[in-house]
Design an enzyme around this catalytic site. Sequence first.
Site, mmCIF file in Angstrom:
data_model
loop_
_atom_site.group_PDB
_atom_site.id
_atom_site.type_symbol
_atom_site.label_atom_id
_atom_site.label_comp_id
_atom_site.label_asym_id
_atom_site.label_seq_id
_atom_site.Cartn_x
_atom_site.Cartn_y
_atom_site.Cartn_z
ATOM 1 N N TYR A 1 3.897 -43.014 -28.570
ATOM 2 C CA TYR A 1 3.450 -42.706 -27.447
ATOM 3 C C TYR A 1 3.693 -41.268 -27.252
ATOM 4 O O TYR A 1 2.669 -40.101 -26.699
ATOM 5 C CB TYR A 1 4.638 -42.871 -26.423
ATOM 6 C CG TYR A 1 5.219 -42.724 -25.162
ATOM 7 C CD1 TYR A 1 4.290 -43.280 -24.154
ATOM 8 C CD2 TYR A 1 5.913 -41.687 -24.569
ATOM 9 C CE1 TYR A 1 4.335 -43.385 -22.374
ATOM 10 C CE2 TYR A 1 5.900 -40.387 -23.394
ATOM 11 C CZ TYR A 1 4.981 -41.903 -22.345
ATOM 12 O OH TYR A 1 5.654 -41.659 -21.215
ATOM 13 N N SER B 1 3.378 -36.979 -20.497
ATOM 14 C CA SER B 1 4.394 -36.897 -20.305
ATOM 15 C C SER B 1 4.961 -35.780 -20.819
ATOM 16 O O SER B 1 4.246 -35.101 -21.481
ATOM 17 C CB SER B 1 5.089 -38.220 -21.369
ATOM 18 O OG SER B 1 6.655 -38.140 -21.669
ATOM 19 N N LYS C 1 0.341 -38.791 -25.882
ATOM 20 C CA LYS C 1 0.035 -38.418 -24.340
ATOM 21 C C LYS C 1 0.841 -36.680 -24.984
ATOM 22 O O LYS C 1 -0.074 -36.356 -24.194
ATOM 23 C CB LYS C 1 1.967 -37.884 -24.277
ATOM 24 C CG LYS C 1 2.602 -39.888 -23.628
ATOM 25 C CD LYS C 1 1.414 -39.675 -22.192
ATOM 26 C CE LYS C 1 2.518 -40.918 -21.453
ATOM 27 N NZ LYS C 1 1.354 -41.315 -20.030
HETATM 28 N N1 LIG Z 1 9.029 -43.046 -15.716
HETATM 29 C C1 LIG Z 1 8.738 -41.657 -16.588
HETATM 30 O O1 LIG Z 1 10.000 -40.795 -16.001
HETATM 31 C C2 LIG Z 1 7.562 -41.149 -16.541
HETATM 32 C C3 LIG Z 1 8.184 -39.811 -17.242
HETATM 33 C C4 LIG Z 1 6.603 -39.032 -18.074
HETATM 34 C C5 LIG Z 1 5.619 -40.220 -17.720
HETATM 35 N N2 LIG Z 1 5.735 -41.223 -17.316
HETATM 36 C C6 LIG Z 1 4.323 -41.868 -17.668
HETATM 37 O O2 LIG Z 1 3.612 -42.060 -16.027
HETATM 38 C C7 LIG Z 1 2.801 -43.176 -15.925
HETATM 39 C C8 LIG Z 1 3.631 -44.418 -14.923
HETATM 40 O O3 LIG Z 1 4.912 -44.591 -15.322
HETATM 41 P P1 LIG Z 1 5.752 -45.241 -14.881
HETATM 42 O O4 LIG Z 1 7.149 -44.785 -15.203
HETATM 43 O O5 LIG Z 1 5.588 -45.435 -12.901
HETATM 44 O O6 LIG Z 1 5.752 -47.034 -15.050
HETATM 45 P P2 LIG Z 1 5.766 -48.364 -14.714
HETATM 46 O O7 LIG Z 1 6.201 -49.184 -15.332
HETATM 47 O O8 LIG Z 1 6.361 -48.697 -13.106
HETATM 48 O O9 LIG Z 1 4.126 -48.222 -13.822
HETATM 49 C C9 LIG Z 1 2.699 -48.842 -14.789
HETATM 50 C C10 LIG Z 1 2.126 -49.260 -14.188
HETATM 51 O O10 LIG Z 1 1.311 -48.751 -14.435
HETATM 52 C C11 LIG Z 1 0.336 -50.224 -15.185
HETATM 53 N N3 LIG Z 1 -0.146 -50.676 -16.266
HETATM 54 C C12 LIG Z 1 0.286 -50.600 -17.130
HETATM 55 N N4 LIG Z 1 -0.224 -50.977 -18.200
HETATM 56 C C13 LIG Z 1 -1.914 -51.350 -17.545
HETATM 57 C C14 LIG Z 1 -3.062 -51.563 -17.876
HETATM 58 N N5 LIG Z 1 -2.994 -51.692 -19.092
HETATM 59 N N6 LIG Z 1 -4.094 -51.353 -17.398
HETATM 60 C C15 LIG Z 1 -3.989 -51.066 -15.409
HETATM 61 N N7 LIG Z 1 -2.539 -50.965 -15.074
HETATM 62 C C16 LIG Z 1 -1.797 -50.712 -16.171
HETATM 63 C C17 LIG Z 1 1.388 -51.210 -13.857
HETATM 64 O O11 LIG Z 1 0.220 -52.622 -13.825
HETATM 65 C C18 LIG Z 1 1.329 -49.874 -13.102
HETATM 66 O O12 LIG Z 1 1.382 -49.988 -11.972
HETATM 67 C C19 LIG Z 1 2.669 -43.782 -17.432
HETATM 68 O O13 LIG Z 1 2.038 -43.173 -17.581
HETATM 69 C C20 LIG Z 1 4.004 -43.579 -18.176
HETATM 70 O O14 LIG Z 1 3.515 -43.072 -20.020
HETATM 71 C C21 LIG Z 1 6.507 -41.660 -17.047
#
Ligand SMILES: NC(=O)c1ccc[n+]([C@@H]2O[C@H](COP(=O)([O-])OP(=O)(O)OC[C@H]3O[C@@H](n4cnc5c(N)ncnc54)[C@H](O)[C@@H]3O)[C@@H](O)[C@H]2O)c1
Length: 257
Positions: free
Chosen positions: A155, A142, A159
């Site tokens: 977090y 992230s 990260k």
């Molecule tokens: N959305 C953002 O702006 C953003 C920015 C930087 C990093 N991220 C990272 O990107 C990744 C995805 O985030 P997102 O925003 O798409 O989230 P989201 O909540 O839309 O989706 C999360 C996904 O991860 C799965 N998940 C969560 N916990 C789990 C577990 N214990 N076992 C298996 N699957 C699990 C969920 O089922 C889902 O498919 C994460 O690692 C998050 O930290 C997101």
Amino acid sequence: MFQIDLTGKMVLITGASSGIGSGIAKMFAKAGADISGCGLEKEDGGFIKEAEGQGVKALYTVCDVTKKTDLQNLIQNTINTFGRIDILVSNAGQNVFEGAEKCDDENWQRNIELNLASHWQLAKLCKPHLEQNAGVIIIMTSNHAFSTIPGCFPYNVSKTALTGLVRSLAIEWGPRIRTVGLAPGFIDTPGNQQWFNSFADPEKERQRTIDLHPVKKIGTPEETGAWCVFLASDYAAFASGTTYLLDGGRNALMQDS
Ligand SMILES: NC(=O)c1ccc[n+]([C@@H]2O[C@H](COP(=O)([O-])OP(=O)(O)OC[C@H]3O[C@@H](n4cnc5c(N)ncnc54)[C@H](O)[C@@H]3O)[C@@H](O)[C@H]2O)c1
């Protein structure tokens, strides 16, 4: 014409049932790769239909990445169905946002298990399969690994630690396996829409967030997926051991005005 063709490759994507993971699955399907996706939800979130529309094979396994037995089952299902793993996109994760003082042991532990340890455990299980195919590991970290704001502990700690995991895997498992990290900034996901919706005027908050970015937009799951496709391709053969920031320039702008 410059094209990335991953036909014949097989990608394992965690967290494929929502947000960034579905965008990643969509873009790998467009590039011709078969997909094994997992998530916590019972349903796949639509990526299988999307993949089949592109003429590739796709599988969904319900899996909690913090449980070793679930991870073993995920690998088994994947190998039984496809017989190989070429690319791992270790993407599943969740915000655990607290203050450094207020954060209790339970949240600290939950965060470490999901946002740090699970990536290492899964990479270890995938290693023998990736080695067979000169594989690639992409770890989703992230922009909080580069700079953060108050209240985003622990977090940001996990990260940031993932950038160290990327370095260790790259130097210990290369040259057979290439490992890179991807660090997205603000991406237009259901979770972030929910956050906008928590404000009295969600559209105003969205615009305020957009304005924090020099590119005057927020990122999309598909743009993040396209980076993963490139990083997994032979065009990125010189990329390893580092984490790429994809944040629309936000980190370059001091946020104090
Ligand atoms: N959305 C953002 O702006 C953003 C920015 C930087 C990093 N991220 C990272 O990107 C990744 C995805 O985030 P997102 O925003 O798409 O989230 P989201 O909540 O839309 O989706 C999360 C996904 O991860 C799965 N998940 C969560 N916990 C789990 C577990 N214990 N076992 C298996 N699957 C699990 C969920 O089922 C889902 O498919 C994460 O690692 C998050 O930290 C997101």
